[in-house]
Structures are given as structure tokens and as C-alpha cells.
Design a protein around this motif. Structure first.
Motif, PDB file in Angstrom:
ATOM      1  N   ASP A   5      -1.412   6.821   8.907  1.00 25.96           N
ATOM      2  CA  ASP A   5      -1.635   6.146   9.985  1.00 25.96           C
ATOM      3  C   ASP A   5      -0.933   4.658   9.655  1.00 25.96           C
ATOM      4  N   VAL A   6      -0.876   4.003  11.007  1.00 30.38           N
ATOM      5  CA  VAL A   6      -0.085   2.673  10.851  1.00 30.38           C
ATOM      6  C   VAL A   6      -1.057   1.678   9.928  1.00 30.38           C
ATOM      7  N   GLY A   7      -2.314   1.593  10.006  1.00 32.16           N
ATOM      8  CA  GLY A   7      -2.939   0.741   9.126  1.00 32.16           C
ATOM      9  C   GLY A   7      -2.736   0.847   7.862  1.00 32.16           C
ATOM     10  N   HIS A   8      -2.785   2.069   7.173  1.00 32.37           N
ATOM     11  CA  HIS A   8      -2.405   2.574   5.823  1.00 32.37           C
ATOM     12  C   HIS A   8      -0.853   2.184   5.563  1.00 32.37           C
ATOM     13  N   ALA A   9      -0.093   2.282   6.305  1.00 34.77           N
ATOM     14  CA  ALA A   9       1.241   1.793   6.151  1.00 34.77           C
ATOM     15  C   ALA A   9       1.423   0.378   6.031  1.00 34.77           C
ATOM     16  N   ARG A  10       0.876  -0.312   6.901  1.00 33.02           N
ATOM     17  CA  ARG A  10       0.921  -1.877   6.735  1.00 33.02           C
ATOM     18  C   ARG A  10       0.485  -2.384   5.541  1.00 33.02           C
ATOM     19  N   SER A  11      -0.811  -1.565   5.062  1.00 37.96           N
ATOM     20  CA  SER A  11      -1.410  -2.311   3.803  1.00 37.96           C
ATOM     21  C   SER A  11      -0.394  -1.905   2.633  1.00 37.96           C
ATOM     22  N   VAL A  12       0.212  -0.920   2.703  1.00 37.64           N
ATOM     23  CA  VAL A  12       1.263  -0.554   1.753  1.00 37.64           C
ATOM     24  C   VAL A  12       2.424  -1.655   1.743  1.00 37.64           C
ATOM     25  N   LEU A  13       2.963  -1.763   2.649  1.00 32.43           N
ATOM     26  CA  LEU A  13       3.934  -2.804   3.019  1.00 32.43           C
ATOM     27  C   LEU A  13       3.787  -4.189   2.684  1.00 32.43           C
ATOM     28  N   LYS A  14       2.280  -4.521   2.824  1.00 34.64           N
ATOM     29  CA  LYS A  14       2.019  -5.911   2.488  1.00 34.64           C
ATOM     30  C   LYS A  14       2.037  -6.055   0.910  1.00 34.64           C
ATOM     31  N   ARG A  15       1.889  -5.040   0.390  1.00 36.23           N
ATOM     32  CA  ARG A  15       1.909  -4.931  -1.323  1.00 36.23           C
ATOM     33  C   ARG A  15       3.639  -5.201  -1.704  1.00 36.23           C
ATOM     34  N   LEU A  16       4.213  -4.354  -1.120  1.00 36.84           N
ATOM     35  CA  LEU A  16       5.900  -4.382  -1.340  1.00 36.84           C
ATOM     36  C   LEU A  16       6.433  -5.674  -1.409  1.00 36.84           C
ATOM     37  N   GLY A  17       6.118  -6.539  -0.483  1.00 32.73           N
ATOM     38  CA  GLY A  17       6.637  -7.930  -0.409  1.00 32.73           C
ATOM     39  C   GLY A  17       6.856  -8.225   1.034  1.00 32.73           C
TER      40      GLY A  17
END
Length: 233
Positions: free
Chosen positions: A119-131
């Protein structure tokens, strides 16, 4: 569906479509292993089966329905929001910052999308870690946007194409699972399988999830997504 194999060069691509889990971060960081275990425990709670039987059922649903959630919705009428919120309550710290990957994606000509069974929330959490990924992706098209009809079902891709006016013949799909590249290939997309290192093993990962058959629906294979993108003309 079209069955012509698209050009192996990606110079024609104007829409770049990325899976999320085990694609935008390496499988070796074992982030999805946390989700996988939480899914197993969720199946235990829903079915009241012993853990080993519940886990076998989980993997059966995963293969048959595309996601365990889809199977649980069909067979047990679970609430998808409750499921998604429960299984994504994880520690995201294993995902390391990857500015090279972020820069390589940003430099691609055209639009970039995430197409995920999460879901979008999970994706955003991953993207925050990437930079610094602000404005990097046109959209995160998630399991809710798919009306819970996940990859590899044709309906998932059809809904995505329609929502964003995607011309499959000018698009590329990046995914870690071979089965999720079959429909993209059939529709005319170029396909790239993002794989773990050759020596990767994990007791929660089944052999089929790491499969590399060399089938015609997989046009490129890479264990280094950032490096692959940087080498494109």
C-alpha cells in the motif's frame, strides 16, 4: 494482448514502472521477511491453524491469488485495511539510504511510477529510507488502486494503464518476481527482473520466488538496479 517481444534496447521507453518490495531495495536486507512473518501470524489468527499449517496456507494463497491478502479476502472475508495496517507495522531501518539509485531514477527520461501489491503508506516508508525522493514518482499505484486485484493478474496492469494513459510499447516494468513480468511482456512492455545475489538464501524465501528461468518474458536481469540504470544509453 500483444505478444510481440519489444526491443531489447530501452531507448524507446518514456514510462518507467517499478515494483517496490525487493526491487527498490535489495532482497538481502530482509525487510520483506518481517512482513512475511507478520502475514504468517495473521493467517494463524484468522484460521486458528497451527503455525506450520497456516504458513503453508499463506504461501498457497500467495501463489494462487497473487497475494495472501487476496486469498484471505476470497476465503475468509478479512478486512483489507486491517490486514495492511497489521502486516506493515515493521522496522524500516534495514533499508539503507541509496542516493545513487534515487539519482539514477531521477535522471531517466519520462515519467516514473511505482506499481506495488503493497500500500501507499508502506511505499512511502521505504522511499523515506532511500533518500530525497520528493517528486521522484508520478504516482504510487497500490493494491487499493488495483481494487485488491494484484499483480500478476491482468486486471492490475489494465487498471494502471488506464489510470495513467500508459502506452505499454513505450514502457518498462522492473520487478523481482518472474511471474509479475509475464503480463507486461504480453502487453508490449520491456521487462527487467531485479534479482538477489546468486548466493542469497533465506529460510522464509521459497525457491520459486528466486526463480530465473530465462523465459522470453524476461528481457533483462540485474542484481544492481542503480548500476543497470546508469549503463542505459
Amino acid at each position: 494482448m500483444m505478444t510481440n517481444i519489444p526491443p531489447r534496447s530501452l531507448s524507446h521507453v518514456t514510462d518507467w514502472v517499478f515494483d517496490l518490495d525487493n526491487t527498490l531495495y535489495p532482497r538481502e536486507c530482509n525487510l520483506f521477511a518481517q512482513i512475511d512473518l507478520r502475514i504468517s501470524n495473521y493467517v494463524v489468527e484468522v484460521t486458528q491453524l497451527p503455525f506450520a499449517e497456516a504458513r503453508a496456507l499463506q504461501k498457497s494463497y500467495y501463489r494462487e491469488y497473487g497475494t495472501t491478502l487476496n486469498g484471505l479476502m476470497h476465503r475468509h472475508e478479512v478486512d483489507p485495511d486491517h490486514f495492511l495496517n497489521t502486516v506493515h507495522a515493521i522496522d524500516y531501518s534495514p533499508v539503507s539510504s541509496h542516493p545513487d539509485l534515487v539519482a539514477a531514477i531521477r535522471d531517466l527520461p519520462g515519467r516514473k511510477f511505482i506499481l506495488t501489491n503493497g500500500d501507499v503508506g508502506h511505499a512511502r516508508s521505504v522511499l523515506k529510507r532511500l533518500g530525497d525522493t520528493d517528486g521522484l514518482f508520478e504516482d504510487i499505484f497500490d493494491i487499493r488502486a488495483m481494487s485488491y486485484r494484484p499483480k500478476p493478474l491482468p486486471e492490475a496492469y489494465k487498471a494502471f494503464f488506464a489510470a495513467h494513459g500508459i502506452d505499454a510499447k513505450r514502457a518498462a516494468m522492473f520487478d523481482d518476481l518472474e511471474k509479475n513480468l509475464l503480463v507486461p511482456h504480453q502487453t508490449g512492455m520491456s521487462t527487467v527482473q531485479v534479482v538477489a545475489g546468486a548466493d542469497f538464501t533465506h529460510d522464509q524465501v521459497e525457491a520459486w520466488e528466486l526463480e530465473r528461468t530465462g523465459g522470453e518474458h524476461v528481457h533483462h536481469v540485474t542484481a544492481d538496479l542503480a548500476g543497470f540504470l546508469r549503463k542505459l544509453p
